[in-house]
Design an enzyme around this catalytic site. Sequence first.
Site, PDB file in Angstrom:
ATOM      1  N   SER A  27      -2.529 -12.360 -24.956  1.00  0.00           N
ATOM      2  CA  SER A  27      -1.728 -12.041 -26.142  1.00  0.00           C
ATOM      3  C   SER A  27      -1.702 -13.203 -27.133  1.00  0.00           C
ATOM      4  O   SER A  27      -1.068 -13.119 -28.178  1.00  0.00           O
ATOM      5  CB  SER A  27      -0.298 -11.667 -25.744  1.00  0.00           C
ATOM      6  N   ASN A 114       8.914 -14.175 -18.093  1.00  0.00           N
ATOM      7  CA  ASN A 114       9.612 -12.945 -18.475  1.00  0.00           C
ATOM      8  C   ASN A 114      10.900 -13.221 -19.250  1.00  0.00           C
ATOM      9  O   ASN A 114      11.171 -12.586 -20.272  1.00  0.00           O
ATOM     10  CB  ASN A 114       9.910 -12.094 -17.232  1.00  0.00           C
ATOM     11  N   THR A 159      18.346  18.544 -59.089  1.00  0.00           N
ATOM     12  CA  THR A 159      18.371  19.002 -57.693  1.00  0.00           C
ATOM     13  C   THR A 159      17.154  19.927 -57.584  1.00  0.00           C
ATOM     14  O   THR A 159      16.811  20.599 -58.573  1.00  0.00           O
ATOM     15  CB  THR A 159      19.667  19.764 -57.332  1.00  0.00           C
ATOM     16  N   HIS A 160      16.510  19.929 -56.452  1.00  0.00           N
ATOM     17  CA  HIS A 160      15.256  20.687 -56.274  1.00  0.00           C
ATOM     18  C   HIS A 160      14.201  20.268 -57.301  1.00  0.00           C
ATOM     19  O   HIS A 160      13.329  21.047 -57.646  1.00  0.00           O
ATOM     20  CB  HIS A 160      15.477  22.204 -56.388  1.00  0.00           C
ATOM     21  N   SER A 281      -7.586   1.335 -63.952  1.00  0.00           N
ATOM     22  CA  SER A 281      -8.596   2.119 -63.244  1.00  0.00           C
ATOM     23  C   SER A 281      -9.969   1.524 -63.553  1.00  0.00           C
ATOM     24  O   SER A 281     -10.176   0.958 -64.623  1.00  0.00           O
ATOM     25  CB  SER A 281      -8.525   3.567 -63.743  1.00  0.00           C
ATOM     26  N   LYS A 287      -5.800   4.234 -68.245  1.00  0.00           N
ATOM     27  CA  LYS A 287      -4.809   4.340 -67.169  1.00  0.00           C
ATOM     28  C   LYS A 287      -4.084   3.065 -66.823  1.00  0.00           C
ATOM     29  O   LYS A 287      -4.613   1.968 -66.914  1.00  0.00           O
ATOM     30  CB  LYS A 287      -5.494   4.856 -65.898  1.00  0.00           C
ATOM     31  N   ASN A 289      -1.770   2.204 -63.460  1.00  0.00           N
ATOM     32  CA  ASN A 289      -1.359   2.854 -62.213  1.00  0.00           C
ATOM     33  C   ASN A 289      -0.168   2.163 -61.554  1.00  0.00           C
ATOM     34  O   ASN A 289      -0.087   0.943 -61.543  1.00  0.00           O
ATOM     35  CB  ASN A 289      -2.530   2.880 -61.238  1.00  0.00           C
ATOM     36  N   GLU A 294       3.454   2.984 -55.091  1.00  0.00           N
ATOM     37  CA  GLU A 294       2.596   3.834 -54.243  1.00  0.00           C
ATOM     38  C   GLU A 294       2.331   3.155 -52.896  1.00  0.00           C
ATOM     39  O   GLU A 294       2.355   3.789 -51.845  1.00  0.00           O
ATOM     40  CB  GLU A 294       1.263   4.107 -54.939  1.00  0.00           C
ATOM     41  N   TYR A 321      10.208  -6.252 -15.518  1.00  0.00           N
ATOM     42  CA  TYR A 321       9.142  -6.527 -16.488  1.00  0.00           C
ATOM     43  C   TYR A 321       7.877  -5.761 -16.092  1.00  0.00           C
ATOM     44  O   TYR A 321       7.515  -5.684 -14.920  1.00  0.00           O
ATOM     45  CB  TYR A 321       8.825  -8.035 -16.541  1.00  0.00           C
ATOM     46  N   GLN A 326       4.125  -6.386 -23.304  1.00  0.00           N
ATOM     47  CA  GLN A 326       3.365  -7.262 -24.205  1.00  0.00           C
ATOM     48  C   GLN A 326       3.013  -6.513 -25.500  1.00  0.00           C
ATOM     49  O   GLN A 326       2.765  -7.125 -26.534  1.00  0.00           O
ATOM     50  CB  GLN A 326       2.092  -7.737 -23.491  1.00  0.00           C
ATOM     51  N   LYS A 329       4.895  -6.721 -29.323  1.00  0.00           N
ATOM     52  CA  LYS A 329       4.832  -7.734 -30.375  1.00  0.00           C
ATOM     53  C   LYS A 329       4.170  -7.285 -31.657  1.00  0.00           C
ATOM     54  O   LYS A 329       4.715  -7.470 -32.746  1.00  0.00           O
ATOM     55  CB  LYS A 329       4.150  -8.998 -29.843  1.00  0.00           C
TER      56      LYS A 329
HETATM   57  N1  ARG Z   1       2.391 -12.429 -22.720  1.00  0.00           N
HETATM   58  C1  ARG Z   1       3.432 -11.799 -21.984  1.00  0.00           C
HETATM   59  C2  ARG Z   1       4.170 -10.815 -22.904  1.00  0.00           C
HETATM   60  O1  ARG Z   1       3.983 -10.905 -24.062  1.00  0.00           O
HETATM   61  C3  ARG Z   1       4.421 -12.810 -21.497  1.00  0.00           C
HETATM   62  C4  ARG Z   1       5.132 -12.425 -20.259  1.00  0.00           C
HETATM   63  C5  ARG Z   1       4.171 -12.293 -19.158  1.00  0.00           C
HETATM   64  N2  ARG Z   1       4.814 -12.126 -17.891  1.00  0.00           N
HETATM   65  C6  ARG Z   1       4.133 -11.714 -16.823  1.00  0.00           C
HETATM   66  N3  ARG Z   1       4.802 -11.592 -15.743  1.00  0.00           N
HETATM   67  N4  ARG Z   1       2.866 -11.398 -16.897  1.00  0.00           N
HETATM   68  O2  ARG Z   1       4.892  -9.969 -22.490  1.00  0.00           O
END
Ligand code: ARG
Length: 465
Positions: A27, A114, A159-160, A281, A287, A289, A294, A321, A326, A329
Amino acid sequence: MSSSGPKAWSQRFESALHPAIAAFNASIGFDIELIEQDIRGSEAHAKMLAKTEIISPEEAAQLVSGLETIRQEYLAGDFNPSVDDEDIHFAVEHRLVEIVGDVGKKLHTARSRNDQVGTDIRLYLREQLDSIREQLRAFQEALLGHAEQHVETVIPGYTHLQRAQPLSLAHHLLAYVEMAQRDWERLGDVRRRVNISPLGCGALAGTPFPIDRMYSAELLGFEAVYRNSLDGVSDRDFAIEFTAAASLIVMHLSRLSEEIILWAADEFGFVKLTDSCSTGSSIMPQKKNPDVPELVRGKTGRVFGHLQSLLVMMKGLPMAYNKDLQEDKEPLFDTVKTVQGCLEAMTILLRQGIQFQPQRLSTAVTTDYSNATDVADYLAAKGVPFREAYNLVGQVVRHCLDQNKLLKDLSLQEWQSLHPAFETDIYDAIAPQQVVAARRSFGGTGFEQVRHALLEAKKRLLVVD
Ligand code: ARG
């Protein structure tokens, strides 16, 4: 940097990971975003280990200074972990050992990745929440800037998407100030549940070391600690809650965007876009835009999608966990960046990108039948039952349409032939300014109400929590 040894997790493994699996597993490509939070969390953890005499004060000082070196290296662009480091937590730990030697290996005492990752994301989200709340304030101020200038500018209300009743333009804009106010409050509420420390929950069960979770929480500015170690390391409800609140923010921005896009079309002509916030454009030279609104409208879908992916990621997870987590993120980071980008662009657009066209607005409201309700109200005020008045005005409008006339063009004779209660004051009663001014009910568009609402909205902006 390179990894130290075959892999960081343990000697249980005899051979190295398949390179494709290492890349799939890692990660670091995205959780590098958490480096500052990871360092700060580790500093607090090291200090806590010293306070509880699990390590010596000298050892803690070495760890803290090594972590500071990593921070400086990162800021200077000299900290570039590789896929072999797997994630930001391993990357920082490896580098720490390189810098401070064996004492670096003590940092992970009484901690797991964790609870570490849980701490990092919460610290990250807390900061982002604060910055998004500030952006919401700036957005509200930009809306108020226009509203203050346009209390008595009258705009058609729909409205509408059919002309309904005329409105104070300020009233229309204040509706968005209200939405942003709820968004701001919602984020404040989310923040309370983000600001809880999972540090010390360990892998899932706590730790045999005599740690002081309250102390590390306090050092990191958390208001409380998770009461249950399994819960602390395994839930991501706070991130989902944030993404839900973010979805509402972009939904509101998207509605405003849609209106600006319509208003800028020739068919409406209620606003003009300035050169600094619109694009041309490549083929049609005439134009201009509305790319900014948008794009905001378009980006809304990503945030809604992230909410969905986080919910689905969580729904089947047994305690505690699981690596699925992961996957929290990228949706979270992208939600933060998208909301921030949209708020920034919309605030700039409001500040310098759109100019309301009072002339067009006033022509618009004097050339329609959006004062028809006021004719019915006029008769009702003279004692005609409202439903009867409503039916009568329906006939009046039809008569006008047949004659290709507006209500204001009817002669007094015509009015009186339709109902004897009409007198010369009907002309005042149906003038757009009067139609708006008359709606004095609380929360309505009457100018006095709007002036009051404006003052209240400005006062609310001063509230900090
Ligand atoms: N890179 C992991 C995550 O983003 C960190 C935690 C990993 N923990 C594990 N027991 N593999 O969740």
